[in-house]
Design a protein around this motif. Structure first.
Motif, PDB file in Angstrom:
ATOM      1  N   ALA A  33       3.014  11.484  -8.498  1.00  0.00           N
ATOM      2  CA  ALA A  33       1.799  11.791  -9.259  1.00  0.00           C
ATOM      3  C   ALA A  33       0.596  11.050  -8.677  1.00  0.00           C
ATOM      4  O   ALA A  33      -0.501  11.616  -8.563  1.00  0.00           O
ATOM      5  N   TYR A  34       0.792   9.803  -8.290  1.00  0.00           N
ATOM      6  CA  TYR A  34      -0.290   9.020  -7.689  1.00  0.00           C
ATOM      7  C   TYR A  34      -0.702   9.622  -6.347  1.00  0.00           C
ATOM      8  O   TYR A  34      -1.896   9.749  -6.044  1.00  0.00           O
ATOM      9  N   GLY A  35       0.267  10.029  -5.534  1.00  0.00           N
ATOM     10  CA  GLY A  35      -0.030  10.678  -4.259  1.00  0.00           C
ATOM     11  C   GLY A  35      -0.797  11.973  -4.455  1.00  0.00           C
ATOM     12  O   GLY A  35      -1.745  12.270  -3.729  1.00  0.00           O
ATOM     13  N   ASP A  36      -0.397  12.760  -5.464  1.00  0.00           N
ATOM     14  CA  ASP A  36      -1.109  14.008  -5.769  1.00  0.00           C
ATOM     15  C   ASP A  36      -2.538  13.725  -6.216  1.00  0.00           C
ATOM     16  O   ASP A  36      -3.473  14.441  -5.832  1.00  0.00           O
TER      17      ASP A  36
ATOM     18  N   GLY B 258       0.823  -1.196   0.000  1.00  0.00           N
ATOM     19  CA  GLY B 258       0.000   0.000   0.000  1.00  0.00           C
ATOM     20  C   GLY B 258       0.862   1.253   0.000  1.00  0.00           C
ATOM     21  O   GLY B 258       2.096   1.208   0.009  1.00  0.00           O
ATOM     22  N   SER B 259       0.205   2.376  -0.004  1.00  0.00           N
ATOM     23  CA  SER B 259       0.898   3.655  -0.150  1.00  0.00           C
ATOM     24  C   SER B 259       1.854   3.969   0.988  1.00  0.00           C
ATOM     25  O   SER B 259       2.863   4.644   0.770  1.00  0.00           O
ATOM     26  N   THR B 260       1.572   3.491   2.200  1.00  0.00           N
ATOM     27  CA  THR B 260       2.484   3.793   3.310  1.00  0.00           C
ATOM     28  C   THR B 260       3.812   3.060   3.172  1.00  0.00           C
ATOM     29  O   THR B 260       4.773   3.379   3.883  1.00  0.00           O
ATOM     30  N   SER B 261       3.904   2.107   2.254  1.00  0.00           N
ATOM     31  CA  SER B 261       5.153   1.366   2.043  1.00  0.00           C
ATOM     32  C   SER B 261       6.065   2.035   1.027  1.00  0.00           C
ATOM     33  O   SER B 261       7.174   1.560   0.785  1.00  0.00           O
ATOM     34  N   ILE B 262       5.615   3.137   0.438  1.00  0.00           N
ATOM     35  CA  ILE B 262       6.355   3.779  -0.652  1.00  0.00           C
ATOM     36  C   ILE B 262       6.977   5.080  -0.144  1.00  0.00           C
ATOM     37  O   ILE B 262       6.253   6.057   0.096  1.00  0.00           O
ATOM     38  N   PRO B 263       8.292   5.099   0.073  1.00  0.00           N
ATOM     39  CA  PRO B 263       8.947   6.289   0.621  1.00  0.00           C
ATOM     40  C   PRO B 263       8.638   7.546  -0.184  1.00  0.00           C
ATOM     41  O   PRO B 263       8.691   7.544  -1.417  1.00  0.00           O
ATOM     42  N   GLY B 264       8.278   8.608   0.527  1.00  0.00           N
ATOM     43  CA  GLY B 264       8.019   9.903  -0.091  1.00  0.00           C
ATOM     44  C   GLY B 264       6.617  10.105  -0.618  1.00  0.00           C
ATOM     45  O   GLY B 264       6.259  11.209  -1.027  1.00  0.00           O
ATOM     46  N   MET B 265       5.783   9.070  -0.621  1.00  0.00           N
ATOM     47  CA  MET B 265       4.456   9.174  -1.217  1.00  0.00           C
ATOM     48  C   MET B 265       3.415   9.588  -0.191  1.00  0.00           C
ATOM     49  O   MET B 265       3.370   9.048   0.904  1.00  0.00           O
ATOM     50  N   SER B 266       2.570  10.539  -0.560  1.00  0.00           N
ATOM     51  CA  SER B 266       1.433  10.896   0.282  1.00  0.00           C
ATOM     52  C   SER B 266       0.485   9.711   0.351  1.00  0.00           C
ATOM     53  O   SER B 266       0.351   8.963  -0.614  1.00  0.00           O
TER      54      SER B 266
END
Length: 153
Positions: free
Chosen positions: A133-136, A42-50
């Motif tokens: 871009a995905y986080g945005d 999931g997103s919390t596993s991706i450094p720097g991503m909102s």
């Protein structure tokens, strides 16, 4: 009036990895001999991503049918069992009620969904511009849900 779940997207927090590791130990203590390995997804596993600040754990087990026998023990550590929850071959648990903190996705070792989750995570880690871009996009969709009908920049 129903209680609505709070949804927020926040900047990356390096503490998410530690929260994942602490929670894996709790879940591993429940599953014991069924537990094979864990993955932060999931997103919390991706450094720097909102991301929504909900830690996703993917757990591989020997026998998926046995996982149902651990529902009471999972409840004892704060999880609500949800069964397959729409994905055959998965057992899903969530923690935190309307203020969720963790999701646990459990699959039999070798299930194709494991590889799908890991490929997505690894792709985003290898392509930080795509992750940004995905986080945005998620942040903008959250704002659009809060302020429907408004143009977002």
């Amino acid at each position: 009036m129903t209680n609505k779940r709070k949804v927020e997207v926040v900047p990356y927090n390096p503490e998410w990895r530690e929260k994942f590791e602490l929670e894996v130990e709790r879940v591993k203590g429940v599953l014991q001999e069924e537990f094979i390995r864990s993955h932060h997804i999931g997103s919390t596993s991706i450094p720097g991503m909102s991301a929504k600040p909900i830690i996703d754990l993917l757990i591989e087990v020997q026998n998926i049918e046995q996982v149902d026998s651990y529902n009471t023990l999972m409840k004892n550590i704060g999880y609500e069992p949800k069964g397959e929850n729409g994905i055959p071959g998965r057992r899903y648990f969530q923690k935190g009620g309307n203020n969720r903190t963790h999701h646990v996705h459990i699959y039999k070792h070798g299930h194709p969904e494991v590889q799908r989750h890991l490929l997505f995570r690894d792709y985003m880690i290898a392509h930080p511009e795509e992750a940004a871009a995905y986080g945005d996009l998620k942040s903008n969709l959250m704002l659009k849900a809060i302020f429907p009908g408004r143009m977002l920049l």
